[in-house]
Design a protein around this motif. Sequence first.
Motif, PDB file in Angstrom:
ATOM      1  N   MET A   1     -15.749  33.018 -22.457  1.00 55.01           N
ATOM      2  CA  MET A   1     -16.790  32.790 -21.159  1.00 55.01           C
ATOM      3  C   MET A   1     -16.180  33.335 -19.747  1.00 55.01           C
ATOM      4  SD  MET A   1     -17.290  28.844 -22.066  1.00 55.01           S
ATOM      5  CE  MET A   1     -18.618  28.481 -23.181  1.00 55.01           C
ATOM      6  N   LEU A   2     -14.537  33.508 -19.758  1.00 55.05           N
ATOM      7  CA  LEU A   2     -13.960  34.089 -18.681  1.00 55.05           C
ATOM      8  C   LEU A   2     -14.433  35.644 -18.794  1.00 55.05           C
ATOM      9  CD1 LEU A   2     -10.803  32.299 -17.969  1.00 55.05           C
ATOM     10  CD2 LEU A   2     -12.797  31.988 -16.757  1.00 55.05           C
ATOM     11  N   GLY A   3     -14.290  36.036 -20.028  1.00 51.26           N
ATOM     12  CA  GLY A   3     -14.808  37.562 -20.182  1.00 51.26           C
ATOM     13  C   GLY A   3     -16.099  37.910 -19.731  1.00 51.26           C
ATOM     14  N   GLN A   4     -17.096  36.879 -20.104  1.00 54.59           N
ATOM     15  CA  GLN A   4     -18.548  36.961 -19.475  1.00 54.59           C
ATOM     16  C   GLN A   4     -18.672  36.963 -17.994  1.00 54.59           C
ATOM     17  OE1 GLN A   4     -20.767  34.206 -21.614  1.00 54.59           O
ATOM     18  NE2 GLN A   4     -20.586  35.137 -23.701  1.00 54.59           N
ATOM     19  N   PHE A   5     -17.964  36.100 -17.588  1.00 53.13           N
ATOM     20  CA  PHE A   5     -17.972  35.971 -16.028  1.00 53.13           C
ATOM     21  C   PHE A   5     -17.418  37.220 -15.376  1.00 53.13           C
ATOM     22  CE2 PHE A   5     -15.554  34.916 -12.228  1.00 53.13           C
ATOM     23  CZ  PHE A   5     -16.781  34.385 -11.250  1.00 53.13           C
ATOM     24  N   ALA A   6     -16.161  37.660 -15.890  1.00 49.72           N
ATOM     25  CA  ALA A   6     -15.814  38.815 -15.350  1.00 49.72           C
ATOM     26  C   ALA A   6     -16.462  40.094 -15.366  1.00 49.72           C
ATOM     27  CB  ALA A   6     -14.444  39.315 -16.017  1.00 49.72           C
TER      28      ALA A   6
ATOM     29  N   VAL B   1     -18.134  26.056 -17.411  1.00 50.73           N
ATOM     30  CA  VAL B   1     -17.901  25.542 -18.505  1.00 50.73           C
ATOM     31  C   VAL B   1     -16.357  25.712 -19.033  1.00 50.73           C
ATOM     32  CG1 VAL B   1     -18.468  25.652 -21.100  1.00 50.73           C
ATOM     33  CG2 VAL B   1     -20.177  25.608 -19.204  1.00 50.73           C
ATOM     34  N   ALA B   2     -15.877  26.893 -18.784  1.00 55.64           N
ATOM     35  CA  ALA B   2     -14.417  27.093 -19.124  1.00 55.64           C
ATOM     36  C   ALA B   2     -13.349  26.271 -18.336  1.00 55.64           C
ATOM     37  CB  ALA B   2     -14.021  28.744 -19.044  1.00 55.64           C
ATOM     38  N   ILE B   3     -13.610  26.139 -16.969  1.00 54.91           N
ATOM     39  CA  ILE B   3     -12.908  25.312 -16.326  1.00 54.91           C
ATOM     40  C   ILE B   3     -13.044  23.561 -16.985  1.00 54.91           C
ATOM     41  CG2 ILE B   3     -12.718  23.880 -14.040  1.00 54.91           C
ATOM     42  CD1 ILE B   3     -13.394  26.748 -12.932  1.00 54.91           C
ATOM     43  N   HIS B   4     -14.160  23.277 -17.455  1.00 53.57           N
ATOM     44  CA  HIS B   4     -14.588  21.958 -17.870  1.00 53.57           C
ATOM     45  C   HIS B   4     -13.704  21.756 -19.042  1.00 53.57           C
ATOM     46  CE1 HIS B   4     -16.910  21.165 -14.423  1.00 53.57           C
ATOM     47  NE2 HIS B   4     -16.787  19.732 -14.653  1.00 53.57           N
ATOM     48  N   LEU B   5     -13.728  22.915 -19.878  1.00 58.26           N
ATOM     49  CA  LEU B   5     -13.097  22.827 -21.316  1.00 58.26           C
ATOM     50  C   LEU B   5     -11.671  22.466 -21.250  1.00 58.26           C
ATOM     51  CD1 LEU B   5     -14.705  25.623 -23.353  1.00 58.26           C
ATOM     52  CD2 LEU B   5     -14.607  23.190 -23.966  1.00 58.26           C
ATOM     53  N   MET B   6     -11.012  22.884 -19.954  1.00 60.27           N
ATOM     54  CA  MET B   6      -9.591  22.638 -19.814  1.00 60.27           C
ATOM     55  C   MET B   6      -9.277  21.510 -19.237  1.00 60.27           C
ATOM     56  SD  MET B   6      -8.990  25.053 -21.460  1.00 60.27           S
ATOM     57  CE  MET B   6      -7.032  25.072 -21.162  1.00 60.27           C
ATOM     58  N   LEU B   7     -10.336  20.703 -18.540  1.00 60.89           N
ATOM     59  CA  LEU B   7      -9.916  19.523 -17.689  1.00 60.89           C
ATOM     60  C   LEU B   7      -9.734  18.249 -18.802  1.00 60.89           C
ATOM     61  CD1 LEU B   7     -12.917  19.447 -15.125  1.00 60.89           C
ATOM     62  CD2 LEU B   7     -10.267  19.956 -14.864  1.00 60.89           C
TER      63      LEU B   7
END
Length: 172
Positions: free
Chosen positions: A150-155, A166-172
């Motif tokens: 997901m971070l790759g898609q955003f980058a 979503v990536a941030i919420h996966l880490m919360l």
Amino acid sequence: PIDNVQVSVVQNLNLYGNKDEEPFLPYLPQFTTLVWNLLMTVTPHTKHDALATISIRFLSSLIGKMMHRKLFEGEGTLREIFGRIVIPNLTIREIDQERFEDDPAEFILSDMESSDTESRRKCTQELLRAMCRQFEQETTTICSEHVNQMLGQFAADKSKWEMKDVAIHLML
């Protein structure tokens, strides 16, 4: 409507699964499959929020118990939970975007507040925590893969900010 009946049925299953497990155990695999399949048909519309949250809570309560571990063992099952339940229910919806645009401070407070257990995102995060308690290694691996993707898609495309969210919420 039918949604209210389905919510009531899953609430009752949740009660049986948490309070009176012994007579319920022989039926648990079938009911788990039924709730799982029901959850797959739920749309992101707000009218299905109650059904989504109670179904996610039911699965979360089962995953969180060592005695039900066999129902969810296997990397394929965990990957399916991630791909078909966790990611879709952590993804910000149009209604959430509208709430953010109307009152950003209120949206952020309600999204971060731990008492907001009725939202899809909070129930999904509880499901993810239960998965981490039972299947720490497998869940961490799958979660890391999704976060990196997901971070790759955003980058690659900054307009895909939902992926970063979503990536941030996966880490919360």
